[in-house]
Write a protein that holds these residues in place. Sequence first.
Motif, short mmCIF file in Angstrom:
data_model
loop_
_atom_site.label_atom_id
_atom_site.label_comp_id
_atom_site.label_asym_id
_atom_site.label_seq_id
_atom_site.Cartn_x
_atom_site.Cartn_y
_atom_site.Cartn_z
N LYS A 16 0.93 -1.17 -0.03
CA LYS A 16 0.09 0.03 -0.15
C LYS A 16 0.65 1.46 -0.12
CE LYS A 16 -2.02 -1.35 3.68
NZ LYS A 16 -1.64 -2.84 3.89
N THR A 129 1.35 -7.45 16.68
CA THR A 129 2.73 -6.46 16.51
C THR A 129 2.87 -6.02 17.90
OG1 THR A 129 1.47 -4.69 16.32
CG2 THR A 129 1.95 -5.70 14.19
N THR A 238 -7.00 -7.27 13.24
CA THR A 238 -6.65 -6.12 14.13
C THR A 238 -8.01 -5.64 14.66
OG1 THR A 238 -5.22 -4.20 14.28
CG2 THR A 238 -6.64 -4.43 12.30
P1 IMO Z 1 0.17 -2.80 7.28
O1 IMO Z 1 -0.39 -1.59 7.19
C1 IMO Z 1 0.35 -7.05 8.21
C2 IMO Z 1 -1.52 -8.20 12.09
C3 IMO Z 1 -0.67 -8.80 12.95
C4 IMO Z 1 -1.57 -9.77 13.77
C5 IMO Z 1 -2.78 -8.99 13.64
C6 IMO Z 1 -3.18 -8.21 15.00
O2 IMO Z 1 1.88 -2.59 7.02
O3 IMO Z 1 -0.36 -3.84 5.96
P2 IMO Z 1 -2.16 -5.86 15.97
O4 IMO Z 1 -0.87 -5.40 16.53
O5 IMO Z 1 -2.93 -4.90 15.02
O6 IMO Z 1 -3.26 -6.00 17.24
O7 IMO Z 1 -1.90 -7.18 15.32
O8 IMO Z 1 -2.70 -8.13 12.57
N1 IMO Z 1 -1.01 -6.81 11.44
C7 IMO Z 1 -0.55 -6.65 10.19
N2 IMO Z 1 -0.25 -7.52 9.36
N3 IMO Z 1 0.55 -5.52 7.95
C8 IMO Z 1 -0.18 -4.98 8.93
O9 IMO Z 1 -0.06 -3.40 8.62
C9 IMO Z 1 -0.43 -5.44 10.02
N4 IMO Z 1 -0.97 -4.78 11.18
C10 IMO Z 1 -1.27 -5.68 12.10
O10 IMO Z 1 0.76 -9.44 12.62
O11 IMO Z 1 -1.89 -10.80 13.05
#
Ligand code: IMO
Length: 425
Positions: A16, A129, A238
């Motif tokens: 993205k 995370t 998330t």
């Molecule tokens: P971008 O914006 C990929 C995943 C975490 C976990 C789940 C919950 O870079 O695409 P959280 O810390 O949000 O409570 O974790 O969501 N996760 C992501 N995976 N890209 C991200 O962001 C992510 N943000 C959270 O690995 O499985």
Amino acid sequence: MPNTILVGAQWGDEGKGKIIDVLTERADLVVRCQGGNNAGHTVFVNGKPHVLHLIPSGILRQSTVSVIGNGVVLDPVGLMAEIQGLNERGVTVDGRLWISDLAHLVLPYHRVLDALKENQMGDRKIGTTRRGIGPAYGDKVARVGLRLLDLLKWDRFTEKYRALAEERNTLFVQNDLEPVDIDRSLDELAAARDFLRPHVRNTALFLDEAIRSGKSLLFEGAQGTFLDIDHGTYPYVTSSNTTSGGAMTGAGVSPTCIDSVVGVIKAYTTRVGEGPFPTEQSFLADHFHGMGREFGATTGRKRRCGWLDTVMTRHAAMINGIDQLAVTNLDGLDTMDTVRLCTAYRLGDREIGFYPTDIDELAVCEPVYRDFKGWKTDTSGIRRLEDLPAEARTYLDAIAEYTGARVSWLSIGPAREQTIEIPMH
Ligand code: IMO
Ligand code: MG
């Protein structure tokens, strides 16, 4: 450029940041609406990677204004460090970064709570995370959260913060965890407050004015459709709405101002963290990791990898209203003899073309594949669609057909130039 929402149509990490950076050339404002510094959006400029966590990826083009909307949960100390990091690289944000006073704060106890919860879950952990995102949204929904506007009213803030931190420290000590050093964290928060104050405003008013004056807005989704709190693979998600609807509530603008929804997908699928993944293939993970790819931008974790799943992308197109796709990382498949595309699932003795709502059903779905001949050509230097090998074009056509949206952008490497725009005929 019209007003556009960009969302991830898989499990995050679709590329993205790179597509936002490309589209920002034509946008006046870039707006983050949800998530926090769990996001890791990588943008390459002049061969150098910049990883953005909270600040919109549009910040790297000096002519663009960036907005962090009310739906984002922000760690004030982390945000200050991110701005300072940009300053050190010669990117200034003064007068072009605005942050909603309604945004909820991620505070030190949220990070400890995130770790505590994950440790307690053992085998059933989500694989977060550990940035405190879930607990911060939890406080927001439970109506005990603290917002940026609270931070600016210091006496009121310290009173509420102390009470919450003391209550939670008791829990941490009971669980053999380091309690939050309240006084030290207040000193850090006071520094962040002073640093961020000039950027704080009522962003709903600001965006309304921008829309009325004909400016073009780009809404930058974080995470992806299948990490959405409602539509994702719950509980392996998330804590925010990562879909196009979330962009509207998270920015305080009306859906009637939106002209297009861009879905970003990889030419294959990845996921970090736990949860079902029907097309997962360990040999693909080895392949990409061997190429030095598919390591998380936020946590450095190895991403799980699999074939592209159009049952998912079709569902994402429906939920988000995706009319255009950006397909990234096509070059990752350049050396494959055969490229597989999942077009349906087999569930028991039935073949289904939709995404099951129950993850226990999803976990036992067997992908039905259509195989494509690999193109066995290095695509990373290609700049025109006409120059793409016929096999790769056939694969892209199938992605568009099964997903139900046109492919408007193709990315074959991290640099801005490694992007092919496919104009409408
Ligand atoms: P971008 O914006 C990929 C995943 C975490 C976990 C789940 C919950 O870079 O695409 P959280 O810390 O949000 O409570 O974790 O969501 N996760 C992501 N995976 N890209 C991200 O962001 C992510 N943000 C959270 O690995 O499985
Ligand atoms: Mg990422």
